[in-house]
Design a protein around this motif. Structure first.
Motif, PDB file in Angstrom:
ATOM      1  N   GLU A 137      46.973  41.347  44.756  1.00 54.09           N
ATOM      2  CA  GLU A 137      45.459  41.115  44.775  1.00 54.09           C
ATOM      3  C   GLU A 137      44.965  41.911  43.730  1.00 54.09           C
ATOM      4  O   GLU A 137      43.974  41.557  43.033  1.00 54.09           O
ATOM      5  CB  GLU A 137      45.100  41.392  46.085  1.00 54.09           C
ATOM      6  CG  GLU A 137      43.823  40.909  46.460  1.00 54.09           C
ATOM      7  CD  GLU A 137      43.325  39.771  46.139  1.00 54.09           C
ATOM      8  OE1 GLU A 137      41.976  39.492  45.966  1.00 54.09           O
ATOM      9  OE2 GLU A 137      43.996  38.535  46.506  1.00 54.09           O
ATOM     10  N   LEU A 138      45.358  43.133  43.678  1.00 52.55           N
ATOM     11  CA  LEU A 138      44.920  44.018  42.648  1.00 52.55           C
ATOM     12  C   LEU A 138      44.995  43.658  41.105  1.00 52.55           C
ATOM     13  O   LEU A 138      44.019  43.743  40.270  1.00 52.55           O
ATOM     14  CB  LEU A 138      45.171  45.546  42.785  1.00 52.55           C
ATOM     15  CG  LEU A 138      44.800  46.307  43.878  1.00 52.55           C
ATOM     16  CD1 LEU A 138      45.636  47.501  44.050  1.00 52.55           C
ATOM     17  CD2 LEU A 138      43.375  46.410  43.934  1.00 52.55           C
ATOM     18  N   GLU A 139      46.102  42.932  40.872  1.00 52.31           N
ATOM     19  CA  GLU A 139      46.287  42.508  39.514  1.00 52.31           C
ATOM     20  C   GLU A 139      45.416  41.435  39.065  1.00 52.31           C
ATOM     21  O   GLU A 139      45.424  41.067  37.784  1.00 52.31           O
ATOM     22  CB  GLU A 139      47.728  42.077  39.481  1.00 52.31           C
ATOM     23  CG  GLU A 139      48.875  42.986  39.445  1.00 52.31           C
ATOM     24  CD  GLU A 139      48.820  43.951  38.215  1.00 52.31           C
ATOM     25  OE1 GLU A 139      48.628  43.284  37.104  1.00 52.31           O
ATOM     26  OE2 GLU A 139      49.050  45.224  38.205  1.00 52.31           O
ATOM     27  N   ARG A 140      44.436  40.959  39.961  1.00 52.39           N
ATOM     28  CA  ARG A 140      43.701  39.900  39.504  1.00 52.39           C
ATOM     29  C   ARG A 140      42.466  40.484  38.794  1.00 52.39           C
ATOM     30  O   ARG A 140      41.402  39.869  38.156  1.00 52.39           O
ATOM     31  CB  ARG A 140      43.125  39.198  41.005  1.00 52.39           C
ATOM     32  CG  ARG A 140      44.222  38.315  41.438  1.00 52.39           C
ATOM     33  CD  ARG A 140      43.797  37.539  42.698  1.00 52.39           C
ATOM     34  NE  ARG A 140      44.639  36.859  43.474  1.00 52.39           N
ATOM     35  CZ  ARG A 140      44.484  36.114  44.378  1.00 52.39           C
ATOM     36  NH1 ARG A 140      43.254  36.096  45.024  1.00 52.39           N
ATOM     37  NH2 ARG A 140      45.491  35.362  44.982  1.00 52.39           N
ATOM     38  N   GLN A 141      42.289  41.805  39.023  1.00 49.68           N
ATOM     39  CA  GLN A 141      41.291  42.647  38.243  1.00 49.68           C
ATOM     40  C   GLN A 141      41.711  42.575  36.981  1.00 49.68           C
ATOM     41  O   GLN A 141      42.913  42.654  36.621  1.00 49.68           O
ATOM     42  CB  GLN A 141      41.271  44.098  38.701  1.00 49.68           C
ATOM     43  CG  GLN A 141      40.867  44.008  40.157  1.00 49.68           C
ATOM     44  CD  GLN A 141      39.374  43.979  40.440  1.00 49.68           C
ATOM     45  OE1 GLN A 141      38.340  44.087  39.553  1.00 49.68           O
ATOM     46  NE2 GLN A 141      39.100  43.202  41.590  1.00 49.68           N
ATOM     47  N   GLU A 142      40.800  42.736  35.638  1.00 49.06           N
ATOM     48  CA  GLU A 142      41.021  42.439  34.532  1.00 49.06           C
ATOM     49  C   GLU A 142      41.621  43.330  34.044  1.00 49.06           C
ATOM     50  O   GLU A 142      42.585  43.721  33.005  1.00 49.06           O
ATOM     51  CB  GLU A 142      39.755  41.725  33.853  1.00 49.06           C
ATOM     52  CG  GLU A 142      40.176  41.232  32.418  1.00 49.06           C
ATOM     53  CD  GLU A 142      38.932  40.433  31.666  1.00 49.06           C
ATOM     54  OE1 GLU A 142      38.552  40.845  30.682  1.00 49.06           O
ATOM     55  OE2 GLU A 142      38.629  39.650  32.534  1.00 49.06           O
ATOM     56  N   ASP A 144      39.660  49.036  36.598  1.00 47.80           N
ATOM     57  CA  ASP A 144      39.134  48.155  37.740  1.00 47.80           C
ATOM     58  C   ASP A 144      40.090  48.207  38.909  1.00 47.80           C
ATOM     59  O   ASP A 144      39.800  48.091  39.919  1.00 47.80           O
ATOM     60  CB  ASP A 144      38.605  46.676  37.120  1.00 47.80           C
ATOM     61  CG  ASP A 144      37.407  46.827  36.185  1.00 47.80           C
ATOM     62  OD1 ASP A 144      36.785  47.890  36.235  1.00 47.80           O
ATOM     63  OD2 ASP A 144      37.317  45.983  35.391  1.00 47.80           O
ATOM     64  N   ARG A 145      41.360  47.992  38.350  1.00 46.56           N
ATOM     65  CA  ARG A 145      42.472  47.865  39.303  1.00 46.56           C
ATOM     66  C   ARG A 145      42.566  49.140  40.254  1.00 46.56           C
ATOM     67  O   ARG A 145      42.628  49.061  41.477  1.00 46.56           O
ATOM     68  CB  ARG A 145      43.675  47.522  38.726  1.00 46.56           C
ATOM     69  CG  ARG A 145      43.752  46.107  38.211  1.00 46.56           C
ATOM     70  CD  ARG A 145      45.389  45.625  37.853  1.00 46.56           C
ATOM     71  NE  ARG A 145      45.573  46.099  36.412  1.00 46.56           N
ATOM     72  CZ  ARG A 145      45.556  45.750  35.324  1.00 46.56           C
ATOM     73  NH1 ARG A 145      44.788  44.481  35.313  1.00 46.56           N
ATOM     74  NH2 ARG A 145      46.061  46.157  34.339  1.00 46.56           N
ATOM     75  N   ARG A 173      40.251  51.518  40.529  1.00 47.96           N
ATOM     76  CA  ARG A 173      38.875  51.724  41.596  1.00 47.96           C
ATOM     77  C   ARG A 173      38.956  50.662  42.702  1.00 47.96           C
ATOM     78  O   ARG A 173      38.689  51.136  43.956  1.00 47.96           O
ATOM     79  CB  ARG A 173      37.638  51.115  40.799  1.00 47.96           C
ATOM     80  CG  ARG A 173      37.279  52.530  39.702  1.00 47.96           C
ATOM     81  CD  ARG A 173      36.141  52.005  38.947  1.00 47.96           C
ATOM     82  NE  ARG A 173      36.184  51.283  37.911  1.00 47.96           N
ATOM     83  CZ  ARG A 173      36.503  51.390  36.440  1.00 47.96           C
ATOM     84  NH1 ARG A 173      36.759  52.844  36.358  1.00 47.96           N
ATOM     85  NH2 ARG A 173      36.567  50.535  35.796  1.00 47.96           N
ATOM     86  N   ALA A 174      39.587  49.433  42.349  1.00 48.49           N
ATOM     87  CA  ALA A 174      39.726  48.529  43.611  1.00 48.49           C
ATOM     88  C   ALA A 174      40.776  49.197  44.764  1.00 48.49           C
ATOM     89  O   ALA A 174      40.665  48.926  46.092  1.00 48.49           O
ATOM     90  CB  ALA A 174      40.287  47.314  43.162  1.00 48.49           C
ATOM     91  N   GLN A 194      48.989  51.557  35.738  1.00 49.97           N
ATOM     92  CA  GLN A 194      47.676  51.342  35.298  1.00 49.97           C
ATOM     93  C   GLN A 194      46.923  52.430  34.398  1.00 49.97           C
ATOM     94  O   GLN A 194      46.315  52.117  33.269  1.00 49.97           O
ATOM     95  CB  GLN A 194      46.821  51.276  36.630  1.00 49.97           C
ATOM     96  CG  GLN A 194      47.257  50.449  37.547  1.00 49.97           C
ATOM     97  CD  GLN A 194      47.666  48.944  37.060  1.00 49.97           C
ATOM     98  OE1 GLN A 194      46.614  48.319  36.251  1.00 49.97           O
ATOM     99  NE2 GLN A 194      48.837  48.606  37.104  1.00 49.97           N
TER     100      GLN A 194
END
Length: 195
Positions: free
Chosen positions: A75-80, A84-85, A87-88, A139
């Protein structure tokens, strides 16, 4: 404690998920097979068809932790962007603060309990936690940080520490405050690379 695990999965997976939940909420030593069967909505006798011993249920719970981690990371990998990953990830931890108040971190509390045993199950859980640590490091490396390994340890250690304090003091505000600090920290690390 919640009463059951969603019936979406097969019995073996439901039992593994229930074991992970009940071990988190009650601890391995205090948990009975009947507790796990009740939460999984499986007759107690059926548990032994899938798992002959409580230790096999502990292994299954570790597997459930690994599955959950992979789902979260997917799910986190969906962040660009890598920042952002991260922080999510932190925001996800903060969203679980009420659980931390009651029981601490699911993996952290299990790791602490398994460390007191001499059966090697702590090593299996460490493998799951290393997967998270490696992902965090990747990351930071993608952000251009040469100190990615150290930063990854610092981030995971901050989460584990604040989970313990949130649980100890029964104060979800501690995790919310630390989450804001960690997001600001990640922001500053991104800015220092950009300069």
């Amino acid at each position: 404690m919640t009463d059951s695990v969603p019936a979406r999965a097969g019995k073996r997976e439901r039992l593994a998920d229930a074991a992970a939940r009940v071990f988190h909420e009650q601890g391995v030593e205090k948990t009975t097979i009947a507790d796990i069967a009740r939460v999984a909505e499986v007759p107690v006798g059926n548990v032994y068809y899938y798992f002959k011993t409580k230790d096999q249920l502990v292994q299954a719970a570790i597997g459930a932790h690994a599955r959950t981690l992979r789902e979260v990371l997917d799910e986190l990998e969906r962040q660009e962007a890598p920042g952002d990953r991260l922080r999510a990830l932190v925001r996800g931890w903060v969203e679980q603060r009420e659980t931390a108040v009651q029981f601490g971190c699911p993996s952290g509390t299990l790791a602490t309990e398994l460390d007191k045993r001499a059966d090697g199950l702590d090593v299996e859980l460490a493998t799951v936690m290393r997967e998270l640590l490696a992902w965090i490091e990747a990351q930071f490396a993608a952000m251009g940080r040469a100190d990615a390994a150290e930063l990854a340890v610092a981030l995971l250690a901050s989460y584990q520490g604040i989970s313990l304090l949130t649980n100890t003091f029964r104060d979800p505000g501690l995790m919310a405050t630390e989450g804001r600090r960690l997001v600001g920290w990640i922001d500053s690390l991104e800015e220092s690379v950009a300069v």
